[in-house]
Design a protein around this motif. Sequence first.
Motif, PDB file in Angstrom:
ATOM      1  N   ASN A  35     -23.346 -13.605  -9.652  1.00 57.70           N
ATOM      2  CA  ASN A  35     -22.123 -13.684 -10.443  1.00 57.70           C
ATOM      3  C   ASN A  35     -21.578 -12.297 -10.785  1.00 57.70           C
ATOM      4  OD1 ASN A  35     -22.029 -16.462 -10.462  1.00 57.70           O
ATOM      5  ND2 ASN A  35     -23.109 -16.647 -12.421  1.00 57.70           N
ATOM      6  N   ILE A  36     -22.465 -11.412 -11.189  1.00 52.39           N
ATOM      7  CA  ILE A  36     -22.059 -10.050 -11.539  1.00 52.39           C
ATOM      8  C   ILE A  36     -21.493  -9.337 -10.315  1.00 52.39           C
ATOM      9  CG2 ILE A  36     -22.890  -7.768 -12.275  1.00 52.39           C
ATOM     10  CD1 ILE A  36     -24.866  -9.260 -14.122  1.00 52.39           C
ATOM     11  N   LEU A  37     -22.162  -9.455  -9.170  1.00 55.37           N
ATOM     12  CA  LEU A  37     -21.679  -8.814  -7.949  1.00 55.37           C
ATOM     13  C   LEU A  37     -20.350  -9.422  -7.498  1.00 55.37           C
ATOM     14  CD1 LEU A  37     -24.990  -8.354  -5.913  1.00 55.37           C
ATOM     15  CD2 LEU A  37     -23.651  -6.608  -7.109  1.00 55.37           C
ATOM     16  N   GLY A  38     -20.202 -10.705  -7.668  1.00 57.20           N
ATOM     17  CA  GLY A  38     -18.937 -11.356  -7.317  1.00 57.20           C
ATOM     18  C   GLY A  38     -17.790 -10.856  -8.175  1.00 57.20           C
ATOM     19  N   ILE A  39     -18.032 -10.727  -9.464  1.00 58.18           N
ATOM     20  CA  ILE A  39     -17.007 -10.223 -10.384  1.00 58.18           C
ATOM     21  C   ILE A  39     -16.669  -8.771 -10.053  1.00 58.18           C
ATOM     22  CG2 ILE A  39     -16.552  -9.609 -12.798  1.00 58.18           C
ATOM     23  CD1 ILE A  39     -18.176 -12.137 -13.558  1.00 58.18           C
ATOM     24  N   LEU A  40     -17.676  -7.947  -9.795  1.00 53.95           N
ATOM     25  CA  LEU A  40     -17.432  -6.548  -9.436  1.00 53.95           C
ATOM     26  C   LEU A  40     -16.636  -6.445  -8.121  1.00 53.95           C
ATOM     27  CD1 LEU A  40     -20.812  -4.808 -10.338  1.00 53.95           C
ATOM     28  CD2 LEU A  40     -18.616  -4.582 -11.497  1.00 53.95           C
ATOM     29  N   GLY A  41     -16.953  -7.297  -7.166  1.00 52.66           N
ATOM     30  CA  GLY A  41     -16.213  -7.308  -5.906  1.00 52.66           C
ATOM     31  C   GLY A  41     -14.761  -7.681  -6.119  1.00 52.66           C
ATOM     32  N   LEU A  42     -14.510  -8.674  -6.959  1.00 53.83           N
ATOM     33  CA  LEU A  42     -13.149  -9.105  -7.248  1.00 53.83           C
ATOM     34  C   LEU A  42     -12.370  -8.010  -7.972  1.00 53.83           C
ATOM     35  CD1 LEU A  42     -11.112 -11.417  -7.148  1.00 53.83           C
ATOM     36  CD2 LEU A  42     -12.025 -12.206  -9.323  1.00 53.83           C
ATOM     37  N   VAL A  43     -12.999  -7.362  -8.942  1.00 52.93           N
ATOM     38  CA  VAL A  43     -12.344  -6.268  -9.667  1.00 52.93           C
ATOM     39  C   VAL A  43     -12.040  -5.116  -8.711  1.00 52.93           C
ATOM     40  CG1 VAL A  43     -12.708  -4.507 -11.455  1.00 52.93           C
ATOM     41  CG2 VAL A  43     -13.306  -6.883 -11.909  1.00 52.93           C
ATOM     42  N   SER A  44     -12.953  -4.837  -7.795  1.00 46.37           N
ATOM     43  CA  SER A  44     -12.731  -3.772  -6.811  1.00 46.37           C
ATOM     44  C   SER A  44     -11.543  -4.088  -5.911  1.00 46.37           C
ATOM     45  CB  SER A  44     -13.969  -3.559  -5.945  1.00 46.37           C
ATOM     46  OG  SER A  44     -15.053  -3.138  -6.722  1.00 46.37           O
ATOM     47  N   LEU A  45     -11.436  -5.319  -5.438  1.00 48.29           N
ATOM     48  CA  LEU A  45     -10.310  -5.718  -4.590  1.00 48.29           C
ATOM     49  C   LEU A  45      -8.980  -5.598  -5.325  1.00 48.29           C
ATOM     50  CD1 LEU A  45     -11.718  -8.822  -2.694  1.00 48.29           C
ATOM     51  CD2 LEU A  45     -11.153  -6.579  -1.746  1.00 48.29           C
ATOM     52  N   VAL A  46      -8.966  -6.021  -6.583  1.00 44.96           N
ATOM     53  CA  VAL A  46      -7.744  -5.913  -7.376  1.00 44.96           C
ATOM     54  C   VAL A  46      -7.369  -4.445  -7.575  1.00 44.96           C
ATOM     55  CG1 VAL A  46      -6.753  -6.336  -9.662  1.00 44.96           C
ATOM     56  CG2 VAL A  46      -8.037  -8.134  -8.512  1.00 44.96           C
ATOM     57  N   ALA A  47      -8.346  -3.591  -7.839  1.00 46.65           N
ATOM     58  CA  ALA A  47      -8.084  -2.163  -8.043  1.00 46.65           C
ATOM     59  C   ALA A  47      -7.563  -1.522  -6.756  1.00 46.65           C
ATOM     60  CB  ALA A  47      -9.344  -1.451  -8.515  1.00 46.65           C
ATOM     61  N   ILE A  48      -8.128  -1.866  -5.629  1.00 46.87           N
ATOM     62  CA  ILE A  48      -7.681  -1.318  -4.351  1.00 46.87           C
ATOM     63  C   ILE A  48      -6.250  -1.765  -4.060  1.00 46.87           C
ATOM     64  CG2 ILE A  48      -8.029  -1.441  -1.854  1.00 46.87           C
ATOM     65  CD1 ILE A  48     -11.071  -1.540  -2.472  1.00 46.87           C
ATOM     66  N   ALA A  49      -5.948  -3.034  -4.276  1.00 48.80           N
ATOM     67  CA  ALA A  49      -4.603  -3.553  -4.043  1.00 48.80           C
ATOM     68  C   ALA A  49      -3.597  -2.869  -4.975  1.00 48.80           C
ATOM     69  CB  ALA A  49      -4.572  -5.066  -4.236  1.00 48.80           C
ATOM     70  N   TYR A  50      -3.962  -2.682  -6.219  1.00 45.57           N
ATOM     71  CA  TYR A  50      -3.087  -2.015  -7.186  1.00 45.57           C
ATOM     72  C   TYR A  50      -2.800  -0.580  -6.760  1.00 45.57           C
ATOM     73  CZ  TYR A  50      -1.512   0.227 -11.471  1.00 45.57           C
ATOM     74  OH  TYR A  50      -0.798   0.970 -12.387  1.00 45.57           O
ATOM     75  N   ALA A 101      -2.985   0.695  -3.757  1.00 48.93           N
ATOM     76  CA  ALA A 101      -2.192   0.690  -2.528  1.00 48.93           C
ATOM     77  C   ALA A 101      -0.717   0.460  -2.847  1.00 48.93           C
ATOM     78  CB  ALA A 101      -2.711  -0.373  -1.565  1.00 48.93           C
ATOM     79  N   LEU A 102      -0.424  -0.506  -3.688  1.00 47.33           N
ATOM     80  CA  LEU A 102       0.968  -0.769  -4.058  1.00 47.33           C
ATOM     81  C   LEU A 102       1.582   0.393  -4.821  1.00 47.33           C
ATOM     82  CD1 LEU A 102       0.788  -4.527  -5.082  1.00 47.33           C
ATOM     83  CD2 LEU A 102       1.896  -3.552  -3.071  1.00 47.33           C
ATOM     84  N   LYS A 103       0.802   0.980  -5.702  1.00 51.28           N
ATOM     85  CA  LYS A 103       1.275   2.130  -6.476  1.00 51.28           C
ATOM     86  C   LYS A 103       1.584   3.301  -5.546  1.00 51.28           C
ATOM     87  CE  LYS A 103      -0.178   5.086 -10.291  1.00 51.28           C
ATOM     88  NZ  LYS A 103      -1.258   5.421 -11.181  1.00 51.28           N
ATOM     89  N   SER A 104       0.742   3.523  -4.560  1.00 44.80           N
ATOM     90  CA  SER A 104       0.941   4.600  -3.596  1.00 44.80           C
ATOM     91  C   SER A 104       2.190   4.368  -2.760  1.00 44.80           C
ATOM     92  CB  SER A 104      -0.280   4.720  -2.692  1.00 44.80           C
ATOM     93  OG  SER A 104      -0.043   5.667  -1.678  1.00 44.80           O
ATOM     94  N   ILE A 105       2.390   3.143  -2.319  1.00 43.72           N
ATOM     95  CA  ILE A 105       3.565   2.819  -1.507  1.00 43.72           C
ATOM     96  C   ILE A 105       4.834   3.041  -2.324  1.00 43.72           C
ATOM     97  CG2 ILE A 105       4.836   0.929  -0.432  1.00 43.72           C
ATOM     98  CD1 ILE A 105       2.099  -0.177   0.454  1.00 43.72           C
ATOM     99  N   ASN A 106       4.852   2.597  -3.548  1.00 38.99           N
ATOM    100  CA  ASN A 106       6.039   2.726  -4.385  1.00 38.99           C
ATOM    101  C   ASN A 106       6.356   4.176  -4.728  1.00 38.99           C
ATOM    102  OD1 ASN A 106       6.624   0.007  -4.450  1.00 38.99           O
ATOM    103  ND2 ASN A 106       5.452  -0.351  -6.304  1.00 38.99           N
ATOM    104  N   SER A 107       5.353   4.993  -4.962  1.00 37.16           N
ATOM    105  CA  SER A 107       5.605   6.369  -5.366  1.00 37.16           C
ATOM    106  C   SER A 107       5.949   7.262  -4.178  1.00 37.16           C
ATOM    107  CB  SER A 107       4.400   6.941  -6.109  1.00 37.16           C
ATOM    108  OG  SER A 107       3.295   7.069  -5.239  1.00 37.16           O
ATOM    109  N   ASP A 108       5.492   6.924  -2.975  1.00 34.18           N
ATOM    110  CA  ASP A 108       5.747   7.754  -1.804  1.00 34.18           C
ATOM    111  C   ASP A 108       7.031   7.374  -1.086  1.00 34.18           C
ATOM    112  OD1 ASP A 108       3.423   9.075  -2.333  1.00 34.18           O
ATOM    113  OD2 ASP A 108       2.233   8.013  -0.846  1.00 34.18           O
TER     114      ASP A 108
END
Length: 80
Positions: free
Chosen positions: A10-25, A27-34
């Motif tokens: 459960n802990i690893l699943g939650i950490l994986g989900l948080v990591s995916l959300v952070a990576i997506a965020y 990426a979107l932030k980088s695209i918008n600022s560049d």
Amino acid sequence: MGNNKGTLDNILGILGLVSLVAIAYQALKSINSDTETTVISDDALKAIKEDPNAAEKIREAVDDYHDNGKWNETKLESIL
């Protein structure tokens, strides 16, 4: 032991989900600022403000470019 494995999963699943959300965020932030969309140059804006007829001349130059695939630099320099 079985209960610890479930908790760890459960802990690893939650950490994986948080990591995916952070990576997506990030990426979107980088695209918008560049990404910058400049439709008209600063020189063209200045020319239009100084001479209202310059907008028509610039439009003609752009249309010529679209027709020929080549800029008429002499015409642009006379406008800008």
